[in-house]
Design a protein around this motif. Structure first.
Motif, PDB file in Angstrom:
ATOM      1  N   THR A 510       0.840  -1.191   0.000  1.00  0.00           N
ATOM      2  CA  THR A 510       0.000   0.000   0.000  1.00  0.00           C
ATOM      3  C   THR A 510       0.877   1.244   0.000  1.00  0.00           C
ATOM      4  OG1 THR A 510      -1.730  -1.175   1.187  1.00  0.00           O
ATOM      5  CG2 THR A 510      -1.804   1.246   1.231  1.00  0.00           C
ATOM      6  N   GLY A 511       0.523   2.189  -0.869  1.00  0.00           N
ATOM      7  CA  GLY A 511       1.291   3.424  -0.903  1.00  0.00           C
ATOM      8  C   GLY A 511       0.995   4.232  -2.144  1.00  0.00           C
ATOM      9  N   PHE A 512       1.905   5.179  -2.423  1.00  0.00           N
ATOM     10  CA  PHE A 512       1.773   6.009  -3.616  1.00  0.00           C
ATOM     11  C   PHE A 512       2.469   5.285  -4.780  1.00  0.00           C
ATOM     12  CE2 PHE A 512       1.336   9.465  -0.440  1.00  0.00           C
ATOM     13  CZ  PHE A 512       0.138  10.011  -0.885  1.00  0.00           C
ATOM     14  N   TYR A 513       1.744   5.150  -5.893  1.00  0.00           N
ATOM     15  CA  TYR A 513       2.281   4.495  -7.080  1.00  0.00           C
ATOM     16  C   TYR A 513       2.387   5.494  -8.219  1.00  0.00           C
ATOM     17  CZ  TYR A 513       1.926  -0.253  -5.245  1.00  0.00           C
ATOM     18  OH  TYR A 513       2.120  -1.407  -4.528  1.00  0.00           O
ATOM     19  N   HIS A 514       3.354   5.200  -9.093  1.00  0.00           N
ATOM     20  CA  HIS A 514       3.435   5.965 -10.342  1.00  0.00           C
ATOM     21  C   HIS A 514       2.124   5.800 -11.088  1.00  0.00           C
ATOM     22  CE1 HIS A 514       7.700   6.995 -10.308  1.00  0.00           C
ATOM     23  NE2 HIS A 514       7.940   5.778  -9.837  1.00  0.00           N
ATOM     24  N   CYS A 515       1.764   6.834 -11.817  1.00  0.00           N
ATOM     25  CA  CYS A 515       0.537   6.773 -12.601  1.00  0.00           C
ATOM     26  C   CYS A 515       0.837   7.177 -14.046  1.00  0.00           C
ATOM     27  CB  CYS A 515      -0.538   7.667 -12.009  1.00  0.00           C
ATOM     28  SG  CYS A 515      -2.081   7.641 -12.925  1.00  0.00           S
ATOM     29  N   ASP A 516       0.499   6.262 -14.964  1.00  0.00           N
ATOM     30  CA  ASP A 516       0.715   6.552 -16.372  1.00  0.00           C
ATOM     31  C   ASP A 516      -0.604   6.279 -17.105  1.00  0.00           C
ATOM     32  OD1 ASP A 516       1.488   6.869 -18.960  1.00  0.00           O
ATOM     33  OD2 ASP A 516       3.009   5.267 -18.943  1.00  0.00           O
ATOM     34  N   LYS A 521      -3.247  -0.947 -20.028  1.00  0.00           N
ATOM     35  CA  LYS A 521      -3.269  -2.229 -19.333  1.00  0.00           C
ATOM     36  C   LYS A 521      -3.031  -2.054 -17.833  1.00  0.00           C
ATOM     37  CE  LYS A 521      -1.781  -5.102 -23.212  1.00  0.00           C
ATOM     38  NZ  LYS A 521      -0.774  -6.081 -23.683  1.00  0.00           N
ATOM     39  N   ASN A 522      -2.017  -1.262 -17.488  1.00  0.00           N
ATOM     40  CA  ASN A 522      -1.702  -1.083 -16.049  1.00  0.00           C
ATOM     41  C   ASN A 522      -1.067   0.295 -15.844  1.00  0.00           C
ATOM     42  OD1 ASN A 522      -1.037  -1.198 -13.373  1.00  0.00           O
ATOM     43  ND2 ASN A 522       0.337  -2.968 -13.552  1.00  0.00           N
ATOM     44  N   ARG A 523      -1.910   1.256 -15.513  1.00  0.00           N
ATOM     45  CA  ARG A 523      -1.404   2.631 -15.343  1.00  0.00           C
ATOM     46  C   ARG A 523      -0.443   2.757 -14.163  1.00  0.00           C
ATOM     47  NH1 ARG A 523      -6.621   6.160 -13.995  1.00  0.00           N
ATOM     48  NH2 ARG A 523      -7.347   4.987 -15.820  1.00  0.00           N
ATOM     49  N   TYR A 524      -0.410   1.754 -13.282  1.00  0.00           N
ATOM     50  CA  TYR A 524       0.491   1.807 -12.117  1.00  0.00           C
ATOM     51  C   TYR A 524       1.690   0.875 -12.271  1.00  0.00           C
ATOM     52  CZ  TYR A 524      -3.671   4.002 -10.226  1.00  0.00           C
ATOM     53  OH  TYR A 524      -4.749   4.833 -10.039  1.00  0.00           O
ATOM     54  N   GLU A 525       1.966   0.530 -13.530  1.00  0.00           N
ATOM     55  CA  GLU A 525       3.050  -0.404 -13.784  1.00  0.00           C
ATOM     56  C   GLU A 525       4.392   0.162 -13.340  1.00  0.00           C
ATOM     57  OE1 GLU A 525       4.429  -3.300 -17.457  1.00  0.00           O
ATOM     58  OE2 GLU A 525       3.494  -1.373 -17.894  1.00  0.00           O
ATOM     59  N   GLY A 526       4.447   1.458 -13.269  1.00  0.00           N
ATOM     60  CA  GLY A 526       5.709   2.083 -12.841  1.00  0.00           C
ATOM     61  C   GLY A 526       6.104   1.728 -11.415  1.00  0.00           C
TER      62      GLY A 526
END
Length: 549
Positions: A510-516, A521-526
């Motif tokens: 749980t936390g802050f994820y990159h957003c693309d 397919k997966n905007r938080y793949e970063g």
């Protein structure tokens, strides 16, 4: 007996009316007789008496060696002097100038006063001071009225600087100065200017520096003068004046006991100095503000430069020094000699001035980094830079100060001490201060980060342009396009993603994820940027956002 009374009466009447009587026939009785313009007094043997007094009605007359009445002359009789007027009467309660032509004997020329008993006043020991018609006069041992300076025994002072030995002063009319001021230069001694090259120990100045020299003679006609190292202070006309060892009224600064410059930034007097305002006649300034430059002994540089400051005196006329004092509801700072201080002021406690700096001498980094003289051993205060109109202690959380690099907000407590005093970061109402300076974000970014430390840990806090700390869990976008991540009110990370990071639960935690957003397919793949328990890493913060580190 009846005949004797008739003769005496005729004499008195003749003197009173200025008549010329015929020569009286000789009688074998005692009494007055006239021959031409001369009067004599016959005894019972019909012989003129000599060197004796005789009275007619209320007046006394003197018969000389030739038996004739003495007129218009001073005589000596039984070690006293008397004066007989043009009618032969003994003068009483009267002034007479004796110039040699009106004295039977050779005597000193001058004015004499003949009292109620006809005898001339004479100065004897310390009884030379005589009261006549409400005024006081001095006479020498021969009865001559004295003028000028007299010493303690009433003898004339013969000196090029008579004020040093003179205790009394008699004017040209002979009256002793009593309850009066005397301008020493105004009596012709110094042609109206100053004094001699002698030095006043009590005043600490040469008399040649005095534009005028004033003395005061009290009710006993004796001048006021100091008998010690300190001035003699006397109340005159509702004001207090100081006098030195020679009786000269002090004007300007009093003398110093000593001046220590062991602390070069704060020379300090052993005893408080006083100021006698020569511009207003010399009164001691009590409970007053003074705008004045110091004496040379107080501060040679300020004296030579005529650098004036505000000074404040107490009820005894002593200037406040090495103190923060409350005056009329406001507080002011004074250095070791008594000059009021403005701008940033460092004090050790409230009883030792350390240093003063104009507000535009420092820039904001000096406060953040603690590059302030004596800051580790002194407390920082701010006194209004408006020296001419204010100069009082400043307190409050929103004080604008123009430093060398711009206008900044400062905070000072009710006691005047800076928030974050002595390089200790302080949080006040959700805002951070260091040495008084509020840590506000740079307006170019809109947000900044403050480093906080305690004994166990280091953390970072995000603040806005008003210095207010950001609370909760937030994603903050600065004005340069970067993102600051806040977890539980603390800075967690900084990134420059194209899209704002999002808080989510993912495979990495749980936390802050990159957003693309372009990655359908997966905007938080970063991946995760900062988790709920991730330590902060301020390493990639722009320098302008690092407010105190």
């Amino acid at each position: 007996m009846q005949k004797r009374k008739q003769i005496a009466g005729a004499f008195a009447l003749a003197v009173a009316l200025g008549c010329i009587l015929p020569t009286a026939p000789a009688y074998a009785v005692e009494g007055w007789i006239r021959s031409g313009d001369e009067w004599s007094y016959l005894n019972r043997d019909n012989v003129p008496v000599t060197n004796v007094w005789r009275k007619s009605q209320d007046a006394w007359y003197y018969l000389g060696e030739d038996g004739h009445m003495v007129k218009n002359q001073m005589i000596s009789w039984r070690d006293s002097d008397y004066f007989l007027d043009s009618d032969g009467r003994m003068k009483t309660n009267a002034w007479v100038r004796i110039d040699g032509s009106n004295s039977r004997e050779v005597c000193e020329e001058g004015w004499r006063y003949f009292g109620a008993d006809g005898r001339a006043y004479r100065g004897k020991n310390k009884s030379f001071r005589k009261e006549i018609n409400g005024a006081y006069y001095a006479f020498d041992e021969n009865g001559v009225m004295l003028t000028g300076f007299l010493d303690e025994n009433g003898d004339p002072v013969e000196s090029s600087d008579p004020f040093t030995e003179g205790y009394y002063f008699a004017g040209a009319d002979g009256a002793l100065y009593t309850g009066q001021w005397l301008n020493y230069g105004g009596i012709g001694t110094l042609e109206g200017v100053g004094g001699s090259n002698l030095e006043s120990e009590v005043g600490g100045r040469s008399y040649s520096d005095y534009p005028e020299m004033w003395m005061y003679f009290g009710a006993d006609s004796k001048k006021y003068r100091s008998r010690g190292k300190d001035p003699l202070q006397k109340e005159i006309g509702g004001a207090t004046y100081g006098f030195d060892e020679n009786g000269i009224m002090l004007s300007w600064w009093g003398n110093l006991a000593s001046l220590s410059d062991a602390v070069r930034s704060n020379p300090t007097t052993e005893k408080a100095v006083k100021y006698y305002n020569g511009y207003e006649g010399g009164p001691l300034m009590k409970n007053r503000w003074l705008w004045m430059f110091p004496s040379e002994k107080l501060s040679e540089d300020d004296h030579l430069d005529l650098e004036s400051s505000w000074w404040r005196t107490d009820g005894k006329g002593q200037v406040y020094r090495n103190r923060i004092r409350e005056i009329n509801g406001r507080k002011y700072a004074f250095d070791g000699i008594g000059r009021m201080q403005t701008g940033f002021v460092l004090f050790k406690g409230k009883s030792q001035f350390v240093a003063q700096y104009d507000v535009d001498v420092w820039d904001s980094r000096d406060f953040i980094e603690g590059d302030l003289y004596g800051i580790e051993k002194a407390d920082l205060y701010l006194f209004s830079p408006d020296e001419l109109n204010d100069g009082s202690m400043q307190s409050g959380k929103e004080i604008k100060v123009e430093l060398a690099d711009g206008v900044f907000t400062f905070g000072f407590g009710a006691n005047g001490k800076a928030f974050g005093n002595r390089n200790r970061l302080q949080k006040k109402d959700g805002k951070y201060y260091i040495n008084g300076l509020r840590l506000d974000a740079d307006e170019e970014y809109g947000y900044g980060v403050v480093k906080t430390e305690d004994r166990e840990s280091v953390s970072y806090q995000v603040v806005n342009e008003s210095g207010k700390a950001v609370t909760g869990r937030r994603v903050l976008k600065d004005r340069d396009g970067g993102y600051l991540l806040v977890i539980d009110g603390h800075f967690a990370a900084y990134c420059t993603d194209a899209d704002a990071p999002r808080w989510r639960k993912g495979s990495e935690g749980t936390g802050f994820y990159h957003c693309d957003r372009s990655n359908r397919k997966n905007r938080y793949e970063g991946g995760i940027i900062a988790g709920s328990k991730s330590p902060a890493d301020p390493g990639n913060l722009p320098a302008e956002m690092r407010l105190n580190f």
